[in-house]
Design a protein around this motif. Structure first.
Motif, PDB file in Angstrom:
ATOM      1  N   LYS A 145       0.834  -1.148  -0.105  1.00  0.00           N
ATOM      2  CA  LYS A 145      -0.053   0.064  -0.198  1.00  0.00           C
ATOM      3  C   LYS A 145       0.849   1.155   0.049  1.00  0.00           C
ATOM      4  N   THR A 146       0.663   1.906  -1.311  1.00  0.00           N
ATOM      5  CA  THR A 146       2.010   2.994  -1.161  1.00  0.00           C
ATOM      6  C   THR A 146       0.818   4.185  -2.138  1.00  0.00           C
ATOM      7  N   ALA A 147       1.555   5.460  -2.431  1.00  0.00           N
ATOM      8  CA  ALA A 147       1.506   6.289  -3.420  1.00  0.00           C
ATOM      9  C   ALA A 147       2.186   6.278  -4.395  1.00  0.00           C
ATOM     10  N   VAL A 172      -3.040   6.794  -6.471  1.00  0.00           N
ATOM     11  CA  VAL A 172      -3.407   7.415  -6.080  1.00  0.00           C
ATOM     12  C   VAL A 172      -3.003   8.413  -5.573  1.00  0.00           C
ATOM     13  N   PRO A 173      -3.429   9.580  -5.011  1.00  0.00           N
ATOM     14  CA  PRO A 173      -2.473  10.742  -4.642  1.00  0.00           C
ATOM     15  C   PRO A 173      -2.537  10.830  -3.004  1.00  0.00           C
ATOM     16  N   ALA A 174      -1.031  10.710  -2.597  1.00  0.00           N
ATOM     17  CA  ALA A 174      -0.824  10.774  -1.207  1.00  0.00           C
ATOM     18  C   ALA A 174      -1.936  11.447  -0.238  1.00  0.00           C
ATOM     19  N   ASN A 175      -2.355  11.490  -0.273  1.00  0.00           N
ATOM     20  CA  ASN A 175      -3.958  12.740   0.513  1.00  0.00           C
ATOM     21  C   ASN A 175      -5.147  11.747  -0.190  1.00  0.00           C
ATOM     22  N   MET A 176      -5.124  10.513  -0.943  1.00  0.00           N
ATOM     23  CA  MET A 176      -6.646  10.034  -0.970  1.00  0.00           C
ATOM     24  C   MET A 176      -6.202   8.689  -0.818  1.00  0.00           C
ATOM     25  N   LEU A 177      -4.943   8.235  -0.021  1.00  0.00           N
ATOM     26  CA  LEU A 177      -4.736   7.072   0.636  1.00  0.00           C
ATOM     27  C   LEU A 177      -5.800   6.340   1.105  1.00  0.00           C
ATOM     28  N   ARG A 178      -6.095   7.258   2.264  1.00  0.00           N
ATOM     29  CA  ARG A 178      -6.606   6.109   3.387  1.00  0.00           C
ATOM     30  C   ARG A 178      -8.213   6.432   2.932  1.00  0.00           C
ATOM     31  N   LEU A 179      -8.500   6.791   1.938  1.00  0.00           N
ATOM     32  CA  LEU A 179     -10.156   6.966   1.477  1.00  0.00           C
ATOM     33  C   LEU A 179     -10.352   5.520   0.416  1.00  0.00           C
ATOM     34  N   VAL A 180      -9.499   5.323  -0.439  1.00  0.00           N
ATOM     35  CA  VAL A 180      -9.651   4.508  -1.430  1.00  0.00           C
ATOM     36  C   VAL A 180      -9.147   3.196  -0.800  1.00  0.00           C
ATOM     37  N   LYS A 183      -7.845   0.091  -2.410  1.00  0.00           N
ATOM     38  CA  LYS A 183      -7.044  -0.162  -3.017  1.00  0.00           C
ATOM     39  C   LYS A 183      -6.165   0.580  -3.909  1.00  0.00           C
ATOM     40  N   SER A 184      -5.052   0.441  -3.226  1.00  0.00           N
ATOM     41  CA  SER A 184      -4.054   2.225  -3.330  1.00  0.00           C
ATOM     42  C   SER A 184      -2.490   1.238  -3.762  1.00  0.00           C
ATOM     43  N   GLY A 185      -1.550   1.430  -4.305  1.00  0.00           N
ATOM     44  CA  GLY A 185      -0.514   0.705  -4.431  1.00  0.00           C
ATOM     45  C   GLY A 185      -0.276  -0.150  -5.149  1.00  0.00           C
ATOM     46  N   MET A 186       0.516  -1.216  -5.718  1.00  0.00           N
ATOM     47  CA  MET A 186       0.876  -2.281  -6.235  1.00  0.00           C
ATOM     48  C   MET A 186       0.779  -3.725  -6.190  1.00  0.00           C
ATOM     49  N   GLY A 187       0.856  -4.935  -6.384  1.00  0.00           N
ATOM     50  CA  GLY A 187       1.205  -5.740  -6.329  1.00  0.00           C
ATOM     51  C   GLY A 187       2.022  -6.712  -6.840  1.00  0.00           C
ATOM     52  N   VAL A 188       2.865  -7.528  -6.296  1.00  0.00           N
ATOM     53  CA  VAL A 188       4.397  -7.875  -7.255  1.00  0.00           C
ATOM     54  C   VAL A 188       4.411  -8.695  -6.581  1.00  0.00           C
ATOM     55  N   ARG A 189       4.662 -10.327  -7.237  1.00  0.00           N
ATOM     56  CA  ARG A 189       5.127 -11.234  -7.421  1.00  0.00           C
ATOM     57  C   ARG A 189       6.721 -11.264  -7.267  1.00  0.00           C
ATOM     58  N   ILE A 190       6.990 -12.617  -6.117  1.00  0.00           N
ATOM     59  CA  ILE A 190       8.342 -12.910  -5.235  1.00  0.00           C
ATOM     60  C   ILE A 190       9.047 -13.187  -6.610  1.00  0.00           C
ATOM     61  N   ILE A 191      10.103 -12.301  -6.762  1.00  0.00           N
ATOM     62  CA  ILE A 191      11.413 -13.292  -7.744  1.00  0.00           C
ATOM     63  C   ILE A 191      12.215 -14.428  -7.528  1.00  0.00           C
ATOM     64  N   ARG A 192      12.586 -13.768  -6.072  1.00  0.00           N
ATOM     65  CA  ARG A 192      13.751 -14.687  -5.564  1.00  0.00           C
ATOM     66  C   ARG A 192      13.779 -14.104  -3.812  1.00  0.00           C
ATOM     67  N   ILE A 193      13.892 -14.481  -4.000  1.00  0.00           N
ATOM     68  CA  ILE A 193      14.331 -14.505  -1.429  1.00  0.00           C
ATOM     69  C   ILE A 193      15.710 -14.262  -1.466  1.00  0.00           C
ATOM     70  N   LEU A 194      16.344 -13.093  -1.743  1.00  0.00           N
ATOM     71  CA  LEU A 194      17.606 -12.677  -1.387  1.00  0.00           C
ATOM     72  C   LEU A 194      17.934 -12.960   0.353  1.00  0.00           C
ATOM     73  N   ASP A 195      17.430 -12.892   1.329  1.00  0.00           N
ATOM     74  CA  ASP A 195      17.738 -12.909   3.011  1.00  0.00           C
ATOM     75  C   ASP A 195      16.494 -13.099   3.540  1.00  0.00           C
ATOM     76  N   GLY A 196      16.475 -14.404   4.442  1.00  0.00           N
ATOM     77  CA  GLY A 196      15.470 -14.311   5.197  1.00  0.00           C
ATOM     78  C   GLY A 196      14.482 -15.563   5.078  1.00  0.00           C
TER      79      GLY A 196
END
Length: 112
Positions: free
Chosen positions: A40-42, A75-83, A85-98
């Motif tokens: 979840k990010t702008a 989504v603009p940062a000032n609208m994040l709490r109102l929307v 789904k705002s952000g991005m879905g990512v698929r893991i390619i490789r775990i480097l550590d942990g």
């Protein structure tokens, strides 16, 4: 509207840093699966871009990974709490550590 996804997701809010060359932008997860997560990010990256992701499981455990942006909704940062789904879905390619810590977190998915 019903969620039609076949992959189980764990609703979990964890601190995450991400970025194209280095993980320098701060955000939070909204959900996590064995194969990816929703950030979840702008400050979204374009679909198809590879990003570095540092996921803080707790105060002492950090999972470093490479992931690919599958979709993004800016989504603009000032609208994040109102929307919802705002952000991005990512698929893991490789775990480097942990990887062990990430797998332990994902085992929570198997309980549902």
């Amino acid at each position: 509207m019903a969620d039609k996804r076949r992959i189980k997701r764990l609703r979990k809010r964890l601190s995450v840093k991400f970025g194209l060359l280095q993980a320098d932008r701060i955000a939070f997860t909204e959900d996590i699966s064995h194969h990816g997560l929703f950030i979840k990010t702008a400050n979204v990256a374009s679909p198809g871009c590879d990003v570095r992701v540092d996921l803080a499981i707790d105060e002492t455990t950090l999972v470093r990974m490479e992931a690919r942006v599958m979709w993004a909704k800016k989504v603009p940062a000032n609208m994040l709490r109102l929307v919802k789904k705002s952000g991005m879905g990512v698929r893991i390619i490789r775990i480097l550590d942990g990887e062990d810590a990430f797998n332990a977190l994902c085992r929570e998915l198997d309980r549902y």
